[in-house]
Design a protein around this motif. Structure first.
Motif, PDB file in Angstrom:
ATOM      1  N   GLU A  65       0.829  -1.207   0.000  1.00  0.00           N
ATOM      2  CA  GLU A  65       0.000   0.000   0.000  1.00  0.00           C
ATOM      3  C   GLU A  65       0.868   1.263   0.000  1.00  0.00           C
ATOM      4  O   GLU A  65       0.600   2.204  -0.753  1.00  0.00           O
ATOM      5  N   GLU A  66       1.909   1.270   0.817  1.00  0.00           N
ATOM      6  CA  GLU A  66       2.775   2.446   0.880  1.00  0.00           C
ATOM      7  C   GLU A  66       3.571   2.645  -0.406  1.00  0.00           C
ATOM      8  O   GLU A  66       3.743   3.777  -0.869  1.00  0.00           O
ATOM      9  N   VAL A  67       4.066   1.570  -0.989  1.00  0.00           N
ATOM     10  CA  VAL A  67       4.812   1.666  -2.256  1.00  0.00           C
ATOM     11  C   VAL A  67       3.887   2.139  -3.371  1.00  0.00           C
ATOM     12  O   VAL A  67       4.236   3.027  -4.157  1.00  0.00           O
ATOM     13  N   ALA A  68       2.684   1.566  -3.447  1.00  0.00           N
ATOM     14  CA  ALA A  68       1.721   1.973  -4.482  1.00  0.00           C
ATOM     15  C   ALA A  68       1.365   3.446  -4.326  1.00  0.00           C
ATOM     16  O   ALA A  68       1.283   4.186  -5.315  1.00  0.00           O
ATOM     17  N   HIS A  69       1.167   3.874  -3.091  1.00  0.00           N
ATOM     18  CA  HIS A  69       0.856   5.288  -2.835  1.00  0.00           C
ATOM     19  C   HIS A  69       2.019   6.176  -3.267  1.00  0.00           C
ATOM     20  O   HIS A  69       1.807   7.231  -3.869  1.00  0.00           O
ATOM     21  N   TYR A  70       3.238   5.749  -2.970  1.00  0.00           N
ATOM     22  CA  TYR A  70       4.416   6.521  -3.383  1.00  0.00           C
ATOM     23  C   TYR A  70       4.476   6.626  -4.903  1.00  0.00           C
ATOM     24  O   TYR A  70       4.740   7.698  -5.453  1.00  0.00           O
ATOM     25  N   LEU A  71       4.230   5.511  -5.598  1.00  0.00           N
ATOM     26  CA  LEU A  71       4.315   5.504  -7.063  1.00  0.00           C
ATOM     27  C   LEU A  71       3.149   6.217  -7.730  1.00  0.00           C
ATOM     28  O   LEU A  71       3.241   6.597  -8.900  1.00  0.00           O
ATOM     29  N   LYS A  72       2.067   6.397  -7.007  1.00  0.00           N
ATOM     30  CA  LYS A  72       0.875   7.047  -7.562  1.00  0.00           C
ATOM     31  C   LYS A  72       1.204   8.401  -8.181  1.00  0.00           C
ATOM     32  O   LYS A  72       0.690   8.749  -9.228  1.00  0.00           O
ATOM     33  N   ARG A  73       2.109   9.126  -7.575  1.00  0.00           N
ATOM     34  CA  ARG A  73       2.460  10.462  -8.082  1.00  0.00           C
ATOM     35  C   ARG A  73       3.094  10.398  -9.471  1.00  0.00           C
ATOM     36  O   ARG A  73       3.110  11.375 -10.195  1.00  0.00           O
ATOM     37  N   TYR A  74       3.648   9.256  -9.855  1.00  0.00           N
ATOM     38  CA  TYR A  74       4.289   9.108 -11.159  1.00  0.00           C
ATOM     39  C   TYR A  74       3.382   8.424 -12.175  1.00  0.00           C
ATOM     40  O   TYR A  74       3.780   8.208 -13.306  1.00  0.00           O
ATOM     41  N   ASN A  75       2.176   8.082 -11.753  1.00  0.00           N
ATOM     42  CA  ASN A  75       1.251   7.358 -12.624  1.00  0.00           C
ATOM     43  C   ASN A  75      -0.017   8.174 -12.883  1.00  0.00           C
ATOM     44  O   ASN A  75      -1.073   7.634 -13.112  1.00  0.00           O
ATOM     45  N   PHE A  76       0.111   9.481 -12.779  1.00  0.00           N
ATOM     46  CA  PHE A  76      -0.981  10.405 -13.072  1.00  0.00           C
ATOM     47  C   PHE A  76      -2.258  10.096 -12.301  1.00  0.00           C
ATOM     48  O   PHE A  76      -3.353  10.092 -12.850  1.00  0.00           O
ATOM     49  N   GLY A  77      -2.109   9.819 -11.022  1.00  0.00           N
ATOM     50  CA  GLY A  77      -3.267   9.708 -10.149  1.00  0.00           C
ATOM     51  C   GLY A  77      -3.697   8.316  -9.760  1.00  0.00           C
ATOM     52  O   GLY A  77      -4.292   8.135  -8.722  1.00  0.00           O
ATOM     53  N   ALA A  78      -3.420   7.321 -10.579  1.00  0.00           N
ATOM     54  CA  ALA A  78      -3.860   5.963 -10.264  1.00  0.00           C
ATOM     55  C   ALA A  78      -2.665   5.138  -9.798  1.00  0.00           C
ATOM     56  O   ALA A  78      -1.685   5.013 -10.514  1.00  0.00           O
TER      57      ALA A  78
END
Length: 85
Positions: free
Chosen positions: A7-20
């Motif tokens: 969950e934390e990694v996905a949240h961190y990467l969210k900023r580089y995936n245009f919101g999702a």
């Protein structure tokens, strides 16, 4: 613990995936989330957040392809939590 890491990694990467945030098994290199700069920032985030050191020998694409694989790598560095502790 793995779910929390994912969950934390996905949240961190969210900023580089245009919101999702990327899915657990989604190849983050194929969807364009990861550039060399983002990969280094991700590594620094992981090492700082979980107080671990990823060895140079572990810096292979297959360890960072998906959120699930990243979580497994992080988990492999964390001390085991014994039942009842």
């Amino acid at each position: 613990m793995t779910d929390q890491i994912e969950e934390e990694v996905a949240h961190y990467l969210k900023r580089y995936n245009f919101g999702a945030p990327p899915g657990r098994d989604e190849d983050i290199f194929r969807i364009g989330t990861i550039t060399s700069l983002v990969a280094m920032q991700l590594l620094l985030f992981i090492e700082k957040r979980w107080s671990i050191k990823v060895a140079n020998s572990e810096l292979r694409r297959e360890n960072f392809e998906t959120v699930g694989k990243i979580a497994a790598l992080v988990n492999s560095h964390l001390p085991e939590v014994k039942a009842g502790s």
